[in-house]
Design a protein around this motif. Structure first.
Motif, PDB file in Angstrom:
ATOM      1  N   UNK A 162       0.844  -1.197   0.000  1.00 36.02           N
ATOM      2  CA  UNK A 162       0.000   0.000   0.000  1.00 36.02           C
ATOM      3  C   UNK A 162       0.878   1.244   0.000  1.00 36.02           C
ATOM      4  N   UNK A 163       0.624   2.112  -0.981  1.00 40.80           N
ATOM      5  CA  UNK A 163       1.247   3.429  -1.067  1.00 40.80           C
ATOM      6  C   UNK A 163       0.170   4.449  -0.735  1.00 40.80           C
ATOM      7  N   UNK A 192       3.207   0.889   3.395  1.00 36.41           N
ATOM      8  CA  UNK A 192       4.588   0.467   3.209  1.00 36.41           C
ATOM      9  C   UNK A 192       5.386   1.533   2.453  1.00 36.41           C
ATOM     10  N   UNK A 193       4.647   2.410   1.741  1.00 34.42           N
ATOM     11  CA  UNK A 193       5.256   3.483   0.955  1.00 34.42           C
ATOM     12  C   UNK A 193       4.425   4.749   1.127  1.00 34.42           C
ATOM     13  N   UNK A 227       8.981   3.354   2.953  1.00 35.92           N
ATOM     14  CA  UNK A 227       9.760   3.938   1.865  1.00 35.92           C
ATOM     15  C   UNK A 227       9.089   5.232   1.426  1.00 35.92           C
ATOM     16  N   UNK A 228       9.874   6.302   1.390  1.00 37.25           N
ATOM     17  CA  UNK A 228       9.341   7.589   0.956  1.00 37.25           C
ATOM     18  C   UNK A 228       9.651   7.804  -0.530  1.00 37.25           C
ATOM     19  N   UNK A 231      19.732  12.028  -0.480  1.00 40.44           N
ATOM     20  CA  UNK A 231      20.497  12.074   0.765  1.00 40.44           C
ATOM     21  C   UNK A 231      19.637  12.485   1.958  1.00 40.44           C
ATOM     22  N   UNK A 232      18.467  13.055   1.689  1.00 35.15           N
ATOM     23  CA  UNK A 232      17.526  13.396   2.754  1.00 35.15           C
ATOM     24  C   UNK A 232      16.590  12.237   3.092  1.00 35.15           C
ATOM     25  N   UNK A 233      16.680  11.153   2.312  1.00 34.61           N
ATOM     26  CA  UNK A 233      15.869   9.974   2.613  1.00 34.61           C
ATOM     27  C   UNK A 233      14.909   9.548   1.532  1.00 34.61           C
TER      28      UNK A 233
END
Length: 330
Positions: free
Chosen positions: A181-182, A200-201, A233-234, A298-300
């Motif tokens: 699921x996003x 999850x996203x 996960x972003x 680098x910020x994620x």
């Protein structure tokens, strides 16, 4: 960083001048092109019925029909929608559709889901246009139905917006634990809290300052509801126009504007290109795009999904991205 690619389906006037009878072939070929390589982890479509920036008579192909078609005509790539509007389909029915599509695909479906926003198509299709609070309430309840349906094969919920009583969803999706699921959107009080509870996203802005801010809001919601922020996960979406030189980038933008102006006014075409494309971090030379997106990585930022607005006509921009940008970001 992981990569997804949007397949043009007409919503952003990205199939203009292609005969409707030929449009599926264009979409299928682009999907198979992405499926054949190893750069793209997923392909995506939008869940919309009317074009932007304004409704027109141009085609906009339906998202879940395309999901099933791509499921049957690709073999590796994962299949997503960014994002399905929860209120456009009864969630128990949608859970069934998604589970069947997952079976057809061999277990490759992602569920991108959100509250929905495009008022014109809501009203045109007879859905009304509920308040943001109600739309997000439906989102929360709908995701609860999905999770039950995909893990237990049956869903029951006596909610404020949805009532289902033993809705059987069989067969289950092939993916263990159900379809990922996003939850899409950056609403700080409700949308990101729903994401913290169930997703999850996530999918929200890739502008560095806003990405950082939304990430911290998500982190706080995760702490409050007892979920692992680091397990989510972003992701962000980016319009991509790439050229070897800045002059080539300008040529590509000009060509896009000229094509749009055959369907909408010159002013609207210019406004769309200036507002939606020129401002994107993924518009520029390979070096420029790599530098900008590396900063967000680098910020994620763990997952970037790219829309190449010229891809139905010209895939050389995708070629250049695959050769020079993707390896650097990986």
């Amino acid at each position: 960083m992981r990569f997804g690619i949007f397949i043009p389906q007409g919503w952003r006037l990205d199939l203009v001048d292609i005969d409707p009878a030929a449009q599926w072939g264009v979409m299928r070929d682009l999907a198979q092109r992405a499926d054949a390589g190893d750069i793209w982890e997923s392909l995506w479509v939008y869940d919309h019925f009317h074009t932007v920036p304004v409704p027109t008579e141009e085609a906009t192909h339906e998202a879940w029909t395309l999901m099933a078609a791509f499921a049957a005509t690709t073999s590796r790539i994962r299949l997503g929608q960014m994002c399905t509007a929860i209120s456009y389909r009864n969630p128990a029915y949608l859970a069934k559709v998604a589970a069947t599509t997952d079976l057809i695909s061999g277990g490759r479906v992602e569920m991108g889901i959100g509250g929905g926003w495009y008022e014109h198509e809501w009203r045109a299709y007879g859905y009304g246009f509920p308040s943001a609070g109600e739309r997000l309430g439906r989102l929360d309840e709908g995701v609860q139905i999905f999770r039950q349906a995909w893990t237990e094969g049956k869903a029951t919920l006596d909610g404020k917006y949805y009532q289902v009583d033993g809705a059987i969803v069989r067969p289950l999706p092939l993916q263990e634990g159900g379809i990922p699921i996003w939850v899409a959107g950056g609403g700080e009080k409700k949308t990101l809290r729903i994401a913290a509870k169930y997703a999850q996203y996530t999918n929200f802005s890739g502008a560095p300052e806003e990405f950082t801010h939304k990430s911290e809001i998500l982190r706080a919601h995760c702490a409050e509801v007892g979920t692992d922020f680091d397990a989510i996960v972003r992701s962000s979406n980016f319009n991509a126009v790439i050229g070897s030189t800045e002059a080539e980038v300008e040529q590509r933008l000009s060509a896009l504007q000229t094509r749009l102006a055959t369907v909408i006014s010159d002013d609207r075409a210019k406004s769309f290109v200036d507002g939606m494309l020129r401002t994107s971090p993924a518009v520029g030379t390979p070096e420029q795009i790599t530098e900008r997106l590396s900063a967000v990585r680098d910020l994620g930022l763990g997952y970037a999904i790219f829309n190449f607005p010229e891809s139905a006509y010209d895939t050389t921009g995708i070629d250049l991205f695959e050769r020079e940008v993707a390896p650097a970001l990986r």
